[in-house]
Write a protein that holds these residues in place. Structure first.
Motif, PDB file in Angstrom:
ATOM      1  N   ASN A  27       0.802  -1.226   0.000  1.00 57.68           N
ATOM      2  CA  ASN A  27       0.000   0.000   0.000  1.00 57.68           C
ATOM      3  C   ASN A  27       0.829   1.267   0.000  1.00 57.68           C
ATOM      4  O   ASN A  27       0.296   2.354  -0.227  1.00 57.68           O
ATOM      5  CB  ASN A  27      -0.923   0.008   1.227  1.00 57.68           C
ATOM      6  CG  ASN A  27      -1.925  -1.135   1.196  1.00 57.68           C
ATOM      7  OD1 ASN A  27      -2.496  -1.436   0.156  1.00 57.68           O
ATOM      8  ND2 ASN A  27      -2.125  -1.775   2.335  1.00 57.68           N
ATOM      9  N   VAL A  28       2.138   1.150   0.262  1.00 56.69           N
ATOM     10  CA  VAL A  28       2.966   2.349   0.296  1.00 56.69           C
ATOM     11  C   VAL A  28       3.197   2.814  -1.137  1.00 56.69           C
ATOM     12  O   VAL A  28       3.397   2.016  -2.047  1.00 56.69           O
ATOM     13  CB  VAL A  28       4.309   2.087   1.033  1.00 56.69           C
ATOM     14  CG1 VAL A  28       5.184   1.117   0.269  1.00 56.69           C
ATOM     15  CG2 VAL A  28       5.054   3.385   1.278  1.00 56.69           C
ATOM     16  N   ARG A  29       3.128   4.109  -1.341  1.00 57.09           N
ATOM     17  CA  ARG A  29       3.211   4.657  -2.696  1.00 57.09           C
ATOM     18  C   ARG A  29       4.440   5.528  -2.925  1.00 57.09           C
ATOM     19  O   ARG A  29       4.712   5.936  -4.051  1.00 57.09           O
ATOM     20  CB  ARG A  29       1.943   5.478  -2.999  1.00 57.09           C
ATOM     21  CG  ARG A  29       0.674   4.655  -3.103  1.00 57.09           C
ATOM     22  CD  ARG A  29       0.709   3.811  -4.368  1.00 57.09           C
ATOM     23  NE  ARG A  29      -0.471   2.938  -4.482  1.00 57.09           N
ATOM     24  CZ  ARG A  29      -0.471   1.660  -4.186  1.00 57.09           C
ATOM     25  NH1 ARG A  29       0.627   1.083  -3.711  1.00 57.09           N
ATOM     26  NH2 ARG A  29      -1.543   0.920  -4.335  1.00 57.09           N
ATOM     27  N   ALA A  30       5.175   5.836  -1.849  1.00 56.21           N
ATOM     28  CA  ALA A  30       6.296   6.763  -2.027  1.00 56.21           C
ATOM     29  C   ALA A  30       7.280   6.674  -0.875  1.00 56.21           C
ATOM     30  O   ALA A  30       6.930   6.260   0.237  1.00 56.21           O
ATOM     31  CB  ALA A  30       5.787   8.200  -2.139  1.00 56.21           C
ATOM     32  N   ILE A  31       8.506   7.055  -1.174  1.00 59.37           N
ATOM     33  CA  ILE A  31       9.491   7.378  -0.154  1.00 59.37           C
ATOM     34  C   ILE A  31       9.713   8.875  -0.256  1.00 59.37           C
ATOM     35  O   ILE A  31      10.046   9.388  -1.333  1.00 59.37           O
ATOM     36  CB  ILE A  31      10.817   6.629  -0.376  1.00 59.37           C
ATOM     37  CG1 ILE A  31      10.628   5.128  -0.201  1.00 59.37           C
ATOM     38  CG2 ILE A  31      11.883   7.134   0.597  1.00 59.37           C
ATOM     39  CD1 ILE A  31      11.862   4.302  -0.547  1.00 59.37           C
ATOM     40  N   ILE A  32       9.504   9.566   0.843  1.00 58.47           N
ATOM     41  CA  ILE A  32       9.708  11.011   0.867  1.00 58.47           C
ATOM     42  C   ILE A  32      10.951  11.310   1.689  1.00 58.47           C
ATOM     43  O   ILE A  32      11.047  10.925   2.851  1.00 58.47           O
ATOM     44  CB  ILE A  32       8.492  11.736   1.468  1.00 58.47           C
ATOM     45  CG1 ILE A  32       7.228  11.434   0.660  1.00 58.47           C
ATOM     46  CG2 ILE A  32       8.738  13.252   1.523  1.00 58.47           C
ATOM     47  CD1 ILE A  32       5.954  11.985   1.275  1.00 58.47           C
ATOM     48  N   ILE A  33      11.903  11.994   1.066  1.00 63.15           N
ATOM     49  CA  ILE A  33      13.126  12.400   1.744  1.00 63.15           C
ATOM     50  C   ILE A  33      12.984  13.878   2.071  1.00 63.15           C
ATOM     51  O   ILE A  33      12.923  14.721   1.171  1.00 63.15           O
ATOM     52  CB  ILE A  33      14.358  12.156   0.850  1.00 63.15           C
ATOM     53  CG1 ILE A  33      14.474  10.663   0.523  1.00 63.15           C
ATOM     54  CG2 ILE A  33      15.624  12.674   1.524  1.00 63.15           C
ATOM     55  CD1 ILE A  33      15.424  10.353  -0.609  1.00 63.15           C
ATOM     56  N   GLY A  34      12.872  14.190   3.356  1.00 64.62           N
ATOM     57  CA  GLY A  34      12.603  15.566   3.746  1.00 64.62           C
ATOM     58  C   GLY A  34      13.490  16.045   4.873  1.00 64.62           C
ATOM     59  O   GLY A  34      14.316  15.309   5.413  1.00 64.62           O
ATOM     60  N   CYS A  35      13.294  17.281   5.241  1.00 61.08           N
ATOM     61  CA  CYS A  35      14.085  17.919   6.286  1.00 61.08           C
ATOM     62  C   CYS A  35      13.508  17.631   7.668  1.00 61.08           C
ATOM     63  O   CYS A  35      12.300  17.463   7.831  1.00 61.08           O
ATOM     64  CB  CYS A  35      14.146  19.423   6.049  1.00 61.08           C
ATOM     65  SG  CYS A  35      15.217  20.309   7.213  1.00 61.08           S
ATOM     66  N   ALA A  36      14.395  17.614   8.655  1.00 57.03           N
ATOM     67  CA  ALA A  36      13.963  17.379  10.036  1.00 57.03           C
ATOM     68  C   ALA A  36      13.271  18.588  10.653  1.00 57.03           C
ATOM     69  O   ALA A  36      12.707  18.492  11.748  1.00 57.03           O
ATOM     70  CB  ALA A  36      15.173  16.997  10.891  1.00 57.03           C
ATOM     71  N   ASP A  37      13.287  19.714   9.974  1.00 58.02           N
ATOM     72  CA  ASP A  37      12.668  20.942  10.475  1.00 58.02           C
ATOM     73  C   ASP A  37      11.224  20.681  10.921  1.00 58.02           C
ATOM     74  O   ASP A  37      10.440  20.052  10.218  1.00 58.02           O
ATOM     75  CB  ASP A  37      12.684  21.994   9.359  1.00 58.02           C
ATOM     76  CG  ASP A  37      12.336  23.391   9.844  1.00 58.02           C
ATOM     77  OD1 ASP A  37      11.250  23.571  10.431  1.00 58.02           O
ATOM     78  OD2 ASP A  37      13.137  24.317   9.624  1.00 58.02           O
ATOM     79  N   ARG A  88      13.845  11.626   7.186  1.00 59.66           N
ATOM     80  CA  ARG A  88      14.123  13.041   7.422  1.00 59.66           C
ATOM     81  C   ARG A  88      15.521  13.222   8.012  1.00 59.66           C
ATOM     82  O   ARG A  88      15.930  12.473   8.899  1.00 59.66           O
ATOM     83  CB  ARG A  88      13.066  13.644   8.364  1.00 59.66           C
ATOM     84  CG  ARG A  88      11.657  13.548   7.805  1.00 59.66           C
ATOM     85  CD  ARG A  88      10.609  14.053   8.774  1.00 59.66           C
ATOM     86  NE  ARG A  88      10.662  15.492   8.940  1.00 59.66           N
ATOM     87  CZ  ARG A  88       9.815  16.176   9.722  1.00 59.66           C
ATOM     88  NH1 ARG A  88       8.894  15.519  10.413  1.00 59.66           N
ATOM     89  NH2 ARG A  88       9.913  17.481   9.828  1.00 59.66           N
ATOM     90  N   ASN A  89      16.236  14.209   7.492  1.00 58.67           N
ATOM     91  CA  ASN A  89      17.526  14.578   8.042  1.00 58.67           C
ATOM     92  C   ASN A  89      17.689  16.093   7.939  1.00 58.67           C
ATOM     93  O   ASN A  89      16.758  16.797   7.535  1.00 58.67           O
ATOM     94  CB  ASN A  89      18.668  13.819   7.339  1.00 58.67           C
ATOM     95  CG  ASN A  89      18.806  14.178   5.865  1.00 58.67           C
ATOM     96  OD1 ASN A  89      18.227  15.149   5.379  1.00 58.67           O
ATOM     97  ND2 ASN A  89      19.580  13.395   5.137  1.00 58.67           N
ATOM     98  N   ILE A  90      18.850  16.593   8.301  1.00 61.52           N
ATOM     99  CA  ILE A  90      19.076  18.033   8.222  1.00 61.52           C
ATOM    100  C   ILE A  90      19.146  18.452   6.758  1.00 61.52           C
ATOM    101  O   ILE A  90      20.014  18.014   6.006  1.00 61.52           O
ATOM    102  CB  ILE A  90      20.383  18.436   8.942  1.00 61.52           C
ATOM    103  CG1 ILE A  90      20.365  17.973  10.394  1.00 61.52           C
ATOM    104  CG2 ILE A  90      20.591  19.947   8.859  1.00 61.52           C
ATOM    105  CD1 ILE A  90      19.222  18.510  11.217  1.00 61.52           C
ATOM    106  N   GLY A  91      18.192  19.277   6.338  1.00 63.69           N
ATOM    107  CA  GLY A  91      18.167  19.778   4.967  1.00 63.69           C
ATOM    108  C   GLY A  91      17.416  18.921   3.980  1.00 63.69           C
ATOM    109  O   GLY A  91      17.200  19.323   2.843  1.00 63.69           O
ATOM    110  N   GLY A  92      17.034  17.696   4.375  1.00 69.59           N
ATOM    111  CA  GLY A  92      16.394  16.803   3.411  1.00 69.59           C
ATOM    112  C   GLY A  92      17.362  16.441   2.285  1.00 69.59           C
ATOM    113  O   GLY A  92      16.973  16.367   1.114  1.00 69.59           O
ATOM    114  N   ARG A  93      18.628  16.211   2.657  1.00 67.86           N
ATOM    115  CA  ARG A  93      19.679  16.029   1.660  1.00 67.86           C
ATOM    116  C   ARG A  93      20.057  14.568   1.443  1.00 67.86           C
ATOM    117  O   ARG A  93      19.862  13.721   2.315  1.00 67.86           O
ATOM    118  CB  ARG A  93      20.935  16.805   2.079  1.00 67.86           C
ATOM    119  CG  ARG A  93      20.728  18.314   2.252  1.00 67.86           C
ATOM    120  CD  ARG A  93      20.114  18.998   1.034  1.00 67.86           C
ATOM    121  NE  ARG A  93      20.826  18.727  -0.197  1.00 67.86           N
ATOM    122  CZ  ARG A  93      21.675  19.587  -0.777  1.00 67.86           C
ATOM    123  NH1 ARG A  93      21.919  20.767  -0.206  1.00 67.86           N
ATOM    124  NH2 ARG A  93      22.277  19.279  -1.908  1.00 67.86           N
TER     125      ARG A  93
END
Length: 203
Positions: free
Chosen positions: A51-61, A81-86
């Motif tokens: 059922n999962v449709r995506a991996i989202i790489i985002g910022c920890a903000d 999530r990490n610093i900057g979504g990098r």
């Protein structure tokens, strides 16, 4: 009665912290009740994976939670999530671990259908304030100082493009996954497509 200022401050800090935790637990009870009533709890990872449709790489903000700004539902996306979504060596390692978990579980994310890999960065990111600390940033990205400018840490739109290109260069990622780059404007609440969805690699 507490007379010692330090002890009083410690007691007050503990009281405030516990009130926050209590509030979070109350919200969790509401969440559990709603999910249970709707029959949407997911106690089995193998059953949840199709059922999962995506991996989202985002910022920890704290201002950039995909569940809020994109309205993702439970089980709809894996969020890293990490610093900057990098895209960093650490982030790539996590992607590798996720792939291995899928292999062990015997399931393909999205059930083999359309699957998205989304890089989500944002304006007014804290990482831009580290531009004057190259030692910290080079360690974070595991690169040489002379390469740091290629990471575009002060420009989220350029940074998204850089990171999408980095993902395209990872041979272990499935070629037909759709990769895209988005930037969230913290001043307007809107998300802009910087790199439109497209297959990671074409034949």
């Amino acid at each position: 009665m507490l007379c010692d200022p330090a002890a009083k401050m410690e007691f007050e800090t503990r009281r405030i912290s516990m009130s926050l935790v209590d509030d979070l637990l109350r919200r969790n009870k509401d969440f559990a009740a709603q999910q249970s009533a709707a029959g949407t709890l997911m106690p089995s990872l193998p059953l949840a994976m199709p059922n999962v449709r995506a991996i989202i790489i985002g910022c920890a903000d704290m201002r950039v939670d995909p569940a809020h700004i994109l309205g993702t539902k439970p089980g709809e996306a894996v969020v890293l999530r990490n610093i900057g979504g990098r895209i960093t060596p650490g982030l790539l390692e996590q992607l590798g671990l996720l792939g291995r978990i899928g292999q062990v579980a015997g399931e393909i994310p999205g059930g083999g259908g359309e699957f998205h890999l989304i890089v989500l960065q944002h304006t007014d990111c804290g990482i831009t304030r580290l531009a004057g600390d190259p030692v910290m940033l080079t360690h974070y990205f595991q690169i040489q100082e002379g390469e740091l400018r290629t990471k575009a840490v002060t420009d989220p739109r350029a940074g998204v493009a850089v990171d999408v290109a980095a993902l395209r260069a990872v041979p272990a990622l499935p070629a037909r996954w759709l990769v895209s780059g988005l930037v969230y404007d913290v001043a307007t609440g809107l998300v802009e497509i910087v790199v439109p969805p497209a297959p990671i690699r074409t034949a």
